[in-house]
Every structure is written in structure tokens, then in C-alpha cells.
Design an enzyme around this catalytic site. Structure first.
Site, mmCIF file in Angstrom:
data_model
loop_
_atom_site.group_PDB
_atom_site.id
_atom_site.type_symbol
_atom_site.label_atom_id
_atom_site.label_comp_id
_atom_site.label_asym_id
_atom_site.label_seq_id
_atom_site.Cartn_x
_atom_site.Cartn_y
_atom_site.Cartn_z
ATOM 1 C CG ASP A 88 2.733 -0.223 7.974
ATOM 2 O OD1 ASP A 88 2.310 -0.572 6.855
ATOM 3 O OD2 ASP A 88 1.878 -0.153 8.800
ATOM 4 C CG HIS A 116 0.209 2.114 12.671
ATOM 5 N ND1 HIS A 116 -1.284 1.492 12.666
ATOM 6 C CD2 HIS A 116 0.566 1.791 11.499
ATOM 7 C CE1 HIS A 116 -1.291 0.973 11.584
ATOM 8 N NE2 HIS A 116 -0.121 0.970 10.623
ATOM 9 C CG ASP A 121 -2.327 4.258 2.946
ATOM 10 O OD1 ASP A 121 -1.957 3.279 2.266
ATOM 11 O OD2 ASP A 121 -3.090 4.469 4.078
ATOM 12 C CG HIS A 146 -0.508 -0.192 2.347
ATOM 13 N ND1 HIS A 146 -0.092 1.275 3.099
ATOM 14 C CD2 HIS A 146 -0.272 -0.943 3.369
ATOM 15 C CE1 HIS A 146 0.410 0.829 4.595
ATOM 16 N NE2 HIS A 146 0.243 -0.584 4.414
ATOM 17 C CD GLU A 189 -3.409 -1.310 5.354
ATOM 18 O OE1 GLU A 189 -3.394 -2.418 6.208
ATOM 19 O OE2 GLU A 189 -2.795 -0.202 6.104
ATOM 20 C CD GLU A 190 -1.617 1.721 7.687
ATOM 21 O OE1 GLU A 190 -2.227 1.369 8.572
ATOM 22 O OE2 GLU A 190 -0.477 1.499 7.545
ATOM 23 C CG ASP A 200 1.078 -3.951 4.993
ATOM 24 O OD1 ASP A 200 1.898 -3.248 5.627
ATOM 25 O OD2 ASP A 200 -0.112 -3.883 4.890
HETATM 26 ZN ZN ZN Z 1 0.449 -1.608 6.466
#
Ligand code: ZN
Length: 484
Positions: A116, A458, A79, A77, A146-147, A170
Site C-alpha cells: 500500500d 499499516h 508514501d 501515492h 496520502e497516509e 490504491d
Molecule cells: Zn494507500
């Protein structure tokens, strides 16, 4: 290359990762990174397409002699989650991420790094560029958003991809293959309530707080207390011993979080408040004793409250509300039979919110088996039917059922074993992944997910292990050669 990436291997991945760090790409703002991928595809003479939501697919022909090999999709992904420490000046919409090297780890100065899924994307770019590999026909799928909502995967058209094998890049634990995830769907209960004409006694607030909460999927098997459920239990037990009139209940604010606190406003005779308090205390002591190893900070208070605009509920409405909250399921409902430690089905009693004429209750359910999710929502529906509550059950997102017989899993296990002389771990997650959505859209797609080791994604503590990136790359290229 900036000095910190100078002597890292494989140099192609780190070269592209360094470029990715310079391009803003928070969720919802992936256009520029998509443009970079397309510019690279053009450089390497590869075909590409982009759909209306911004997902990009790049195609690369098989290496000479491998044209008959099955097509493989490599997916990541575009983003990243954009989080920073409060003492850092950083504008994610224009400032480049500042990488830092500490020992065998790369992190960012005060912000998320975006490894990530930046490393997965960089690995795909490296594969696009590298001419020395052996492989069948390849498609590189880069999804958006995705997030925050799995939006890119959800909006992929079913004619966007040709391959039947998908390697999702991922995952965050080198040496572990992910082969399943949970689907999820909510139940939104609307319980009509009636109120009395006036008040008697004084208004008190019963508050239960200090619980740990956590992610309703990942943390659901940690034995944590649900403040809404436990508050309802205290009210139910006390109702049998002392009198009070409930006006409202509030608790939880996010569907995907286990509620950490909840409160009830109730009217009671101030002369008898100590009897009430003693009963709540008795219930709470039992709860504390049950949960003390995980919830040592749990507390309750019963205090005078300032006037509430809501009149107390009628006896019948009060009973129905408390009984409903006591009866509604919460927590782990079943474990997977073959994959040790994997939660198969769960539900999170996430929110209770009082309105003048109804109480809203939300339960968020998950399962790696579609019928498990259905059965859980049916339980909630049956309960609502019995008590005359209205219910909305909007469409959720699909899970990815682990297939221990999968061909790609067997191939990956064999290659890993041969390369590293040890068994890879095989796991699944009790949360949503893009593979769940892609698998539903492309029936028969054989999928697996793996990646380098990334810690604390994150958060500004995010870091990627340098040595694991090299292992990940060597493994990835060996799998492609094996499939050719
Ligand atoms: Zn991810």
C-alpha cells in the site's frame, strides 16, 4: 532480481516493486522515491514534472494510432505507513524493507511492506516502461503524504493534469471497485462554565472503560459504545435520583477514534455514596444489556479520587454540560439509499476535555454527500446557539459522491465481466480518499479505484496476494486498451 521475485508475474511490476522496497519512503520522506520515478521516466524518454510539495506527473504518448483516445490518469501515492514489531531492529530512514514469500503472499520481515501503495506505483512504472500496450495518452500521477494528511492531493495545482478519466490504484480488494468516499469536517465546541466558591463532600471518580473504540469512519456502523455519550447518560439519569456536583469530565483523545473510555470527577456526600453507586449501577446495567454483544468488556468504577484542583461546577453549568453531551449526535445518521451497507452520514462525539473556565468538546462528522455533512454540522451549531456555547467549524475535506451512472464504472464492469466471467463488487468507503480531493479540484473527472488484494495494511502483518497482482495487471491493461 532476488530469488523470491524471480518467477513472479508480471515480472515488470515485481521488478519495480523490488526497487521500491530498497528506497526509504515513509510519509514525509518521499523525495528519493520521486527521484527514482523521474530517473525511470528519463530512461523511457517520457516527459515529467514535479510540483513544490513533491507530487510527480509523468506523461506517455498514446500508442500508435490511438492519439485521439481520451487521456487517462493513473494515480498512486508515494508514501507508506512505517510500522514495525518492537523486537525488530529497523531504521525506516535508511534500511531496505526485507520481503518474504509465504505461499501466495509477499510480506515483510517484522515491518510494514508498503504494498500500500507500492504495488500501485510499481504498476504505473511497469506501464511507463512497457511498449507493447494499446492505450490513449497517459498521465501517471504520484502523490506525496496520502497516509498522514492527504497533503499531496490537497496541494495539486488545478493545471497539473490534463486527463478527464482517473484510475486510482490504491484499493485493497481485487474484484472490488471503489467509487466513493466520505468527506469530513470537525465541530469544536467551547462551552463556558462557572464554578462554585467551595467544595462539599468528597471527590469521587466515575470511570467508564473497556469499550472497543475503533476508526470513527470505518467502524462507526459496528454498534460500538461511545464512552463519553454513555457516561453522560449515566450522569443524566443519576442526577434525577441522587445528588452530586460535577467538577470535570474527560474522554477520548483522537478525532478519528471512537472514545473507548471516559471519566467524571464529582463531589458527593460520602455517607450517601452507596445510593449514588446504586443509581450508576442501574444505568450501567441497562447500557451493558444493550451493548453486551459488542462490548462485553465494558466496565465502570466509582472510586475515591485524590483532591482535584477544580471546584465543582455551578448547578446550571453542570446541567448544561450533561444535557449537551446527552443531546449531541453520535453514530450513523443515514445510510446510502442505493449502495447497500454504505454509511452515508455519521458523526463521532470524539473528545471532551475540561478546562477551569470552559469545557472543550469535539465532534468529527463525515458524509459522502456534501449537504449531509453540512446538515450534521448545522445540527451541532443550532444546539450550541441554543445553550450559548461558542463553536468553531474549520474547513474539512471533500467527499466523493458515488455515481452509479459513471462511464468509467460501466467500462470497468464490462471488462471485468468479460475477463473473469463474474461481476465485480462495487463499493464505497466511509473515510477520506485522495479521489475526494482530486474530484473537487478537477470537476467532471470520472474516477474509479481498484487494486490487488492487500491484507492488514499499516501493520507489520501487511501482505499482498501474488495471484491478485497478476489479475490486477491484466485487468488494468485491458481497461486501458478498451478506453483507447
Ligand atoms: Zn494507500
Amino acid at each position: 532480481m532476488s530469488p523470491i521475485f524471480d518467477d513472479l508475474n508480471p515480472s515488470l511490476i515485481w521488478k519495480h516493486f523490488e526497487e521500491i522496497l530498497k528506497i526509504p519512503h515513509c510519509s514525509g520522506n518521499e523525495k528519493e522515491l520521486g527521484d527514482y520515478i523521474i530517473s525511470q521516466a528519463k530512461n523511457f524518454n517520457l516527459g515529467w514534472k514535479r510540483d513544490d510539495v513533491g507530487n510527480v506527473v509523468v506523461s506517455k504518448n498514446a500508442s500508435p494510432g490511438m492519439e485521439k483516445a481520451p487521456g487517462v490518469i493513473l494515480q498512486g501515492h508515494l508514501d507508506m505507513v512505517c510500522e514495525k514489531n518492537s523486537d525488530i531492529e529497523h531504521d525506516f530512514s535508511k534500511d531496505p524493507i526485507q520481503p518474504e514469500k509465504k505461499g501466495d503472499w509477499i510480506s515483510a520481515k517484522g515491518t510494514t511492506l508498503g504494498s500500500d501503495n507500492g504495488i500501485g506505483v510499481a504498476a504505473a512504472l511497469a506501464l511507463m516502461e512497457d511498449k507493447s500496450m494499446v492505450h490513449g495518452p497517459l498521465e501517471f500521477l504520484f502523490t506525496v503524504d496520502e497516509e498522514t494528511g492527504l497533503t499531496g492531493a490537497t496541494k495539486i495545482r488545478s493545471d497539473f493534469l490534463q486527463g478527464k478519466i482517473l484510475l486510482n490504484l490504491d484499493s485493497e480488494d481485487e474484484g472490488t471497485f471503489t467509487i466513493g468516499c466520505a468527506g469530513g469536517a470537525d465541530s469544536e465546541i467551547h462551552l463556558p462554565v462557572k464554578r462554585r466558591d467551595g467544595t462539599e463532600g468528597e471527590l469521587f471518580c466515575l470511570k467508564l472503560f473497556g469499550f472497543r473504540g475503533g476508526h470513527s469512519g470505518i467502524d462507526i456502523d459496528q454498534g460500538r459504545g461511545n464512552a463519553i455519550k454513555l457516561l453522560a447518560r449515566m450522569l443524566w439519569q443519576t442526577e434525577k435520583k441522587a445528588s452530586f456536583s460535577l467538577a470535570s469530565m474527560e474522554g477520548g483523545n483522537m478525532r478519528n477514534a471512537i472514545p473507548r473510555e471516559a471519566r467524571a470527577n464529582l463531589y458527593a456526600d460520602p455517607a450517601r455514596i452507596e445510593t449514588l453507586r446504586a443509581s450508576f449501577q442501574e444505568s450501567f446495567d441497562k447500557i451493558y444489556n444493550e451493548f453486551k454483544s459488542v462490548e462485553s468488556e465494558a466496565k465502570f468504577t466509582l472510586e475515591k479520587s485524590k483532591a482535584d484542583e477544580l471546584l465543582p461546577l455551578t448547578e446550571e453549568s453542570q446541567k448544561t454540560l450533561i444535557n449537551l453531551l446527552v443531546t449531541l449526535p453520535h453514530g450513523v445518521l443515514s445510510m446510502h439509499q442505493e449502495m447497500k451497507g454504505l454509511v452515508e452520514t455519521s458523526t463521532n462525539l470524539a473528545v471532551v476535555h475540561t478546562h477551569p473556565e470552559h469545557v472543550q468538546i469535539i465532534s468529527s462528522s463525515r458524509s459522502s454527500v456534501a449537504s449531509g455533512l453540512e446538515a450534521t454540522r448545522d445540527t451541532i451549531a443550532a444546539l450550541c446557539e441554543t445553550i450559548g456555547a461558542q463553536l468553531a467549524q474549520p474547513e474539512g475535506y471533500p467527499g466523493w459522491t458515488p455515481d452509479l451512472q459513471s462511464t468509467i464504472l460501466q467500462t470497468c464492469k464490462d471488462v471485468y465481466n468479460k475477463m473473469f466471467q463474474k461481476e465485480a463488487e462495487v463499493g464505497a468507503v466511509h473515510a477520506g480518499l485522495e479521489c475526494g480531493i482530486i474530484g473537487e479540484k478537477f470537476p467532471g473527472m470520472d474516477m474509479i479505484s481498484f487494486g490487488p488484494t492487500i491484507e492488514h495494511p499499516h501493520s507489520p502483518e501487511e501482505r499482498v496476494n501474488i495471484g491478485s497482482v497478476e489479475k490486477f495487471w491484466n485487468f488494468l491493461t485491458a481497461v486501458l486498451a478498451e478506453l483507447a
